[in-house]
Scaffold this motif. Structure first.
Motif, mmCIF file in Angstrom:
data_model
loop_
_atom_site.group_PDB
_atom_site.id
_atom_site.type_symbol
_atom_site.label_atom_id
_atom_site.label_comp_id
_atom_site.label_asym_id
_atom_site.label_seq_id
_atom_site.Cartn_x
_atom_site.Cartn_y
_atom_site.Cartn_z
ATOM 1 N N VAL A 123 104.609 94.754 -64.687
ATOM 2 C CA VAL A 123 104.403 93.456 -65.321
ATOM 3 C C VAL A 123 103.241 93.527 -66.300
ATOM 4 N N ALA A 124 102.127 94.112 -65.872
ATOM 5 C CA ALA A 124 100.950 94.197 -66.742
ATOM 6 C C ALA A 124 101.253 94.988 -68.010
ATOM 7 N N ALA A 125 102.058 96.027 -67.889
ATOM 8 C CA ALA A 125 102.407 96.831 -69.073
ATOM 9 C C ALA A 125 103.186 96.000 -70.082
ATOM 10 N N GLU A 126 104.094 95.166 -69.608
ATOM 11 C CA GLU A 126 104.869 94.333 -70.527
ATOM 12 C C GLU A 126 104.009 93.228 -71.129
ATOM 13 N N VAL A 127 103.089 92.666 -70.362
ATOM 14 C CA VAL A 127 102.168 91.670 -70.915
ATOM 15 C C VAL A 127 101.356 92.305 -72.037
ATOM 16 N N ARG A 128 100.848 93.491 -71.775
ATOM 17 C CA ARG A 128 100.025 94.189 -72.767
ATOM 18 C C ARG A 128 100.807 94.422 -74.056
ATOM 19 N N ALA A 129 102.087 94.793 -73.923
ATOM 20 C CA ALA A 129 102.908 95.075 -75.098
ATOM 21 C C ALA A 129 103.183 93.816 -75.911
ATOM 22 N N VAL A 130 103.515 92.723 -75.240
ATOM 23 C CA VAL A 130 103.830 91.491 -75.954
ATOM 24 C C VAL A 130 102.579 90.889 -76.584
ATOM 25 N N THR A 149 109.273 83.708 -73.011
ATOM 26 C CA THR A 149 110.665 84.054 -72.710
ATOM 27 C C THR A 149 110.889 85.547 -72.968
ATOM 28 N N ARG A 150 110.366 86.033 -74.083
ATOM 29 C CA ARG A 150 110.495 87.459 -74.392
ATOM 30 C C ARG A 150 109.768 88.316 -73.354
ATOM 31 N N LEU A 151 108.561 87.883 -72.984
ATOM 32 C CA LEU A 151 107.790 88.630 -71.992
ATOM 33 C C LEU A 151 108.514 88.668 -70.646
ATOM 34 N N PRO A 304 94.378 92.736 -64.076
ATOM 35 C CA PRO A 304 94.622 92.196 -62.730
ATOM 36 C C PRO A 304 95.786 92.906 -62.046
ATOM 37 N N GLY A 305 95.743 92.916 -60.723
ATOM 38 C CA GLY A 305 96.822 93.462 -59.910
ATOM 39 C C GLY A 305 97.201 92.481 -58.825
ATOM 40 N N ALA A 306 98.133 92.877 -57.978
ATOM 41 C CA ALA A 306 98.611 91.987 -56.920
ATOM 42 C C ALA A 306 97.492 91.553 -55.987
ATOM 43 N N ALA A 307 96.521 92.434 -55.740
ATOM 44 C CA ALA A 307 95.435 92.109 -54.815
ATOM 45 C C ALA A 307 94.522 91.014 -55.347
ATOM 46 N N ASP A 308 94.619 90.675 -56.640
ATOM 47 C CA ASP A 308 93.744 89.672 -57.228
ATOM 48 C C ASP A 308 94.286 88.250 -57.117
ATOM 49 N N LEU A 309 95.537 88.093 -56.681
ATOM 50 C CA LEU A 309 96.132 86.755 -56.697
ATOM 51 C C LEU A 309 95.331 85.754 -55.874
ATOM 52 N N ASP A 310 94.928 86.148 -54.688
ATOM 53 C CA ASP A 310 94.190 85.228 -53.819
ATOM 54 C C ASP A 310 92.809 84.904 -54.371
ATOM 55 N N ALA A 416 96.349 85.478 -66.572
ATOM 56 C CA ALA A 416 95.008 86.061 -66.545
ATOM 57 C C ALA A 416 94.784 87.003 -67.722
ATOM 58 N N MET A 417 95.757 87.861 -68.003
ATOM 59 C CA MET A 417 95.589 88.828 -69.102
ATOM 60 C C MET A 417 95.506 88.136 -70.457
ATOM 61 N N ILE A 418 96.301 87.086 -70.648
ATOM 62 C CA ILE A 418 96.249 86.357 -71.918
ATOM 63 C C ILE A 418 94.909 85.651 -72.081
ATOM 64 N N LEU A 419 94.421 85.035 -71.011
ATOM 65 C CA LEU A 419 93.146 84.331 -71.094
ATOM 66 C C LEU A 419 91.963 85.281 -71.239
ATOM 67 N N GLN A 420 92.112 86.514 -70.803
ATOM 68 C CA GLN A 420 91.068 87.504 -71.055
ATOM 69 C C GLN A 420 90.897 87.741 -72.551
ATOM 70 N N GLU A 421 92.004 87.676 -73.271
ATOM 71 C CA GLU A 421 91.996 88.041 -74.692
ATOM 72 C C GLU A 421 91.788 86.849 -75.624
ATOM 73 N N TYR A 422 92.293 85.682 -75.238
ATOM 74 C CA TYR A 422 92.375 84.588 -76.208
ATOM 75 C C TYR A 422 91.907 83.244 -75.646
ATOM 76 N N ALA A 423 91.331 82.445 -76.543
ATOM 77 C CA ALA A 423 91.204 81.004 -76.350
ATOM 78 C C ALA A 423 92.340 80.352 -77.132
ATOM 79 N N LEU A 424 92.801 79.199 -76.652
ATOM 80 C CA LEU A 424 94.021 78.598 -77.171
ATOM 81 C C LEU A 424 93.765 77.188 -77.676
#
Length: 454
Positions: A123-130, A149-151, A304-310, A416-424
């Motif tokens: 999942v993280a790899a596809e987020v990074r690509a998009v 939708t693409r992601l 982030p990984g699965a262990a970070d959800l909580d 989480a990954m999007i918010l690390q990179e951008y303000a919206l």
């Protein structure tokens, strides 16, 4: 409470009932019916002779009765599910009785928390690509619903097929919207012409249907020819290997139908949640600031990984509140087997019944100022104070969505990954929506991006 057989509802037009209201705005019609007539309503649509009648059930207690407590009495036997079966097969979404139980037992081990958590890296790899492509977006602006939708489609395709992502994505992006509209239109029409008649709509749907089946068949055949060593542990390989002494294994047709269910249902729900979550945060700077602070504090710039959800409870609350306001499956239908009392009214045998998360998620008995975006509604204390089925974006009971943990895993990681990179910052302040098989935007959801890191 005394039982009455008289179920209230809107009168509509003298000959056509609420046909045009449902066609133009089914979700608004259901919402208005609840506000004006209560938690169990009767809505008629269509001319005499082909008139359809649907019973809306909108209280949390009524929803629980339909989906859970009395679920055996409310079956997927209506016209809409028949159209789904004809278009997408008899997979986990549409099957019933022994077929469903067998499929669920075979598939369940593939959706344990441990197994799903193993997909976090993909999942993280596809987020990074998009998200990586956003750096060159014109005017630093993207439509977050289109992008998510693409992601989501790329992520579920990678998990299903391994490396065969692009072939599936291109066809699904083109074919699924055609099938979505076609199934919804036929499923809720009082009278349909045969699918075999060569009308433009039937021909478009037939082409889309053939494309979806063909890409699944091709990838399945290639994977089986390559063998397990080539396929690895993607979901398709695990589905093909699923077997038990009691239930046997999936044949070629069943395998294709399960793949289609996961491919189509698996990306729509997540895309809707993520796209609207980003747009809502872009419209609400204070909530976005809190989300940024949590991401920065917990992750300190790492992926982030699965262990970070909580450890990301505020992001989870943002997503849950988004799914309250914009549930991906805003209305779900069933057919009553026998006459049943719900909320003091009798729903007759054979009646079509609708439960609507769109309506129940806005019910003033459970939600103060229900149209306001407020992630604090989903603190543990607030959740414990509400009835179980005041919020049900993943359905409930024995037919609850098998992929809900995967959807939450993917959504939290991506957000989480999007918010690390951008303000919206929101460009479009409102996004109009409509209901087909799933909730769909009828206008853009554009957001202006500001990079947070050099």
């Amino acid at each position: 409470m005394a039982t009455t057989t008289e179920v209230p509802g809107p009168a509509g037009l003298p000959l056509l009932g609420s046909m045009f209201d449902l066609k133009n705005d089914s979700l608004g019609t259901f919402l208005a019916a609840q506000r004006e007539h209560g938690d169990v309503v009767r809505i008629t649509a269509g001319p005499p002779g082909v008139r359809a009648t649907v019973y809306g059930v909108f209280s949390a207690e009524g929803v629980q009765q339909v989906l859970a407590t009395d679920s055996a009495n409310f079956r997927k036997d209506n016209a809409f599910y028949q159209e789904l079966r004809e278009s997408f097969g008899n997979g986990l979404l549409t099957s019933q009785d022994d077929d469903y139980l067998r499929q669920r037992r075979l598939v369940q081990p593939l959706f344990t928390r441990r197994r799903v958590d193993s997909y976090a890296e993909a999942v993280a790899a596809e987020v990074r690509a998009v998200v990586g492509g956003w750096a060159t977006a014109p005017d630093a602006t993207v439509d977050v619903l289109d992008e998510m939708t693409r992601l989501a489609l790329r992520a579920v395709s990678r998990i299903l097929f391994g490396t065969d992502v692009d072939a599936a994505v291109e066809i699904v992006e083109r074919a699924f919207p055609v099938m979505n509209d076609y199934v919804f239109r036929r499923g809720f029409s009082p009278l349909n012409i045969p699918r075999e008649w060569p009308t433009p709509g039937n021909r478009r749907a037939a082409v889309a249907h053939e494309e979806l089946y063909a890409v699944c068949d091709r990838i399945i055949a290639e994977r089986r020819a390559a063998g397990t060593a080539e396929g690895g542990q993607d979901l398709l390989t695990l589905l093909a290997e699923a077997e038990s002494a009691e239930d046997g294994s999936f044949d070629a047709s069943e395998l294709r139908e399960q793949v289609l269910v996961f491919l189509l249902a698996g990306h729509e729900t997540t895309a809707t949640s993520l796209g609207f979550a980003l747009h809502l945060l872009a419209r609400h700077p204070e909530e976005q600031k809190r989300a940024h602070e949590e991401v920065d504090r917990v992750l300190s710039g790492r992926t982030p990984g699965a262990a970070d959800l909580d450890a990301l409870p505020y992001l989870t609350r943002v997503l849950k509140e988004t799914m309250r306001l914009f549930p991906a499956a805003p209305a779900v239908g069933r057919r009553a087997v026998t006459a049943t009392e719900i909320g003091g009214h009798t729903v007759p045998a054979g009646a079509d019944v609708i439960v609507s998360s769109w309506v129940t998620h806005r019910h003033p008995a459970y939600w103060e100022d229900p149209d306001r975006f407020d992630p604090e509604r989903f603190t543990p204390e607030a959740e414990a104070s509400r009835p179980r089925y005041a919020w049900f974006p993943f359905g409930g009971g024995p037919r609850a969505c098998i992929g809900q943990h995967f959807s939450m895993l993917e959504s939290v990681i991506a957000l989480a990954m999007i918010l690390q990179e951008y303000a919206l910052e929101a460009v479009d302040t409102e996004v109009p929506v409509t209901s087909a098989i799933t909730l769909r935007a009828t206008g853009p959801a554009r957001v202006r991006l500001r990079a947070r890191t050099a």
